[in-house]
Design an enzyme around this catalytic site. Structure first.
Site, short mmCIF file in Angstrom:
data_model
loop_
_atom_site.label_atom_id
_atom_site.label_comp_id
_atom_site.label_asym_id
_atom_site.label_seq_id
_atom_site.Cartn_x
_atom_site.Cartn_y
_atom_site.Cartn_z
N SER A 1 4.32 -0.69 4.64
CA SER A 1 5.25 0.03 5.52
C SER A 1 4.85 1.48 5.71
CB SER A 1 6.66 0.05 4.93
OG SER A 1 7.18 -1.22 4.88
N HIS B 1 5.46 -2.30 11.04
CA HIS B 1 4.26 -3.08 10.77
C HIS B 1 3.66 -3.53 12.09
CE1 HIS B 1 4.75 -3.96 6.35
NE2 HIS B 1 5.89 -3.37 6.65
N HIS C 1 5.88 -10.85 4.48
CA HIS C 1 6.77 -10.75 3.31
C HIS C 1 7.50 -12.06 3.09
CE1 HIS C 1 6.42 -6.59 4.85
NE2 HIS C 1 6.46 -6.25 3.58
N TYR D 1 10.52 -12.26 2.17
CA TYR D 1 11.89 -12.16 2.72
C TYR D 1 11.96 -12.46 4.22
CZ TYR D 1 10.57 -7.43 4.31
OH TYR D 1 9.95 -6.38 4.90
N GLU D 2 10.81 -12.46 4.89
CA GLU D 2 10.82 -12.80 6.32
C GLU D 2 10.99 -14.31 6.51
OE1 GLU D 2 7.93 -10.31 8.87
OE2 GLU D 2 7.09 -10.22 6.86
N ALA E 1 5.17 0.62 0.13
CA ALA E 1 6.20 1.62 -0.09
C ALA E 1 7.11 1.04 -1.17
CB ALA E 1 6.99 1.84 1.19
N MET F 1 9.14 -4.99 -2.35
CA MET F 1 9.35 -6.37 -1.91
C MET F 1 8.05 -7.05 -1.48
SD MET F 1 12.66 -5.55 0.47
CE MET F 1 13.90 -4.35 -0.06
N SER F 2 6.94 -6.65 -2.06
CA SER F 2 5.66 -7.23 -1.62
C SER F 2 4.67 -7.21 -2.78
CB SER F 2 5.11 -6.40 -0.46
OG SER F 2 4.76 -5.10 -0.89
N ASN G 1 11.32 6.55 -1.82
CA ASN G 1 12.71 6.92 -2.13
C ASN G 1 12.93 6.69 -3.61
OD1 ASN G 1 12.48 3.93 -1.06
ND2 ASN G 1 14.20 3.95 -2.49
N HIS H 1 15.90 1.88 5.50
CA HIS H 1 14.51 1.62 5.89
C HIS H 1 13.93 2.85 6.59
CE1 HIS H 1 10.95 -0.63 6.83
NE2 HIS H 1 11.14 -0.58 8.13
N1 HPA Z 1 13.59 -1.10 -3.34
C1 HPA Z 1 12.87 -2.17 -2.93
N2 HPA Z 1 11.90 -2.09 -2.04
C2 HPA Z 1 11.63 -0.88 -1.53
C3 HPA Z 1 12.33 0.27 -1.90
C4 HPA Z 1 13.38 0.15 -2.86
O1 HPA Z 1 14.05 1.11 -3.26
N3 HPA Z 1 11.80 1.31 -1.20
C5 HPA Z 1 10.81 0.79 -0.44
N4 HPA Z 1 10.69 -0.53 -0.64
#
Ligand code: HPA
Length: 272
Positions: A29, A60, A82, A84-85, A112, A210-211, A234, A246
């Site tokens: 990302s 993406h 991903h 989750y997709e 990320a 998440m990857s 973050n 996001h």
């Molecule tokens: N959690 C999960 N996935 C993420 C985060 C997060 O805080 N930031 C970027 N991808």
């Protein structure tokens, strides 16, 4: 996985390339800009490659970019698939198998991630020294292809120690301060609760995303050397008194773009 489909994808991509890629890059990302630095690029949209899934998440791009980066032949995924997709683990990891069959020996995976370690700050880059698969499944479940790798692969060296040392040296050369730690792979698509983040910290996690974990498992299976870099976009939920979005993830990764670009270029340039 379907070997016939895999070979058809590989043949299609090979037909577009003049040189064999030796380094693979998976750009997460907000980090896809790195692909714009590739010289004499051959751009191959995922949707044109037989049997390739298509990328859906915003931020993406959904294409392979092959060419020369800092004097090395690379192939980059601008955008990944991903879990989750809704893709199967086979699909999520399909491009890693393709890369290996194209000739890739080293893979640089980026993402990320939320910082779990309270010494981290948004905008930090973290070298991944190890991971925790918290996805509740595994991409290698199913019949094993002995041709690709063992039934029970060792994961204790999934993140190559030499590459880690190399990356640390590069950070020093650039006077970049970087973090190092354990990446936890969750399925998403939800960000964590505060309680989950506390749990993951207790379990030894430093960052959560998440990857990456499925791709690294498959890379380990096939004997590809991996270097992982997380951009801490973050602080994970519950650490600061603010909701996650996001948008924040994308904005922070854009802010560290320059550091990220010079870091990866230095790593690739000075790779033995
Ligand atoms: N959690 C999960 N996935 C993420 C985060 C997060 O805080 N930031 C970027 N991808």
């Amino acid at each position: 996985m379907n070997k016939k489909e895999l070979k058809e994808s590989v043949q299609f991509i090979e037909s577009k390339l003049e040189e064999k890629p030796v380094i693979g890059l998976i750009l997460g990302s907000g980090l896809g800009v790195l692909a714009e630095e590739i010289e004499n690029p051959v751009v191959i949209p995922y949707k044109t490659v037989p049997h390739f899934p298509e990328s859906t998440v915003s931020g993406h791009k959904g294409q392979l970019v092959a060419g020369e980066l800092e004097g090395k032949q690379v192939i980059a995924m601008q955008g990944r698939f991903h879990f989750y997709e809704g893709y199967h683990m086979d699909q999520v990891t399909f491009p890693v198998r393709v890369m290996k069959l194209l000739g890739v020996e080293k893979l640089l995976v980026t993402n990320a991630a939320g910082g779990i370690n309270e010494n981290f700050e948004p905008g930090n880059l973290m070298l991944i020294e190890d991971h925790i698969n918290n996805m509740g499944t595994n991409p290698l479940i199913g019949p094993n292809e002995e041709e690709f790798g063992p039934r029970f692969p060792d994961m204790s060296r999934a993140y190559d120690k030499d590459l880690l040392v190399h990356a640390r040296k590069c950070a020093e050369q650039l006077d970049l301060s970087i973090q190092q730690g354990v990446y936890v792979g969750n399925t998403g698509p939800v960000y964590e609760t505060g309680a989950e983040v506390k749990m993951l910290r207790t379990l030894g996690g430093d960052a959560v995303g998440m990857s990456t974990v499925p791709e690294v498992i498959v890379a380990a299976h096939m004997g590809i050397k991996v270097l992982g870099i997380s951009c801490i976009s973050n602080m994970a939920a519950g650490i600061l008194d603010q909701p996650l979005s996001h948008q924040e993830v994308i904005e922070t990764t854009e802010q560290v773009r320059q550091d990220f670009l010079s870091f990866v270029k230095q790593i690739v340039k000075t790779l033995p």
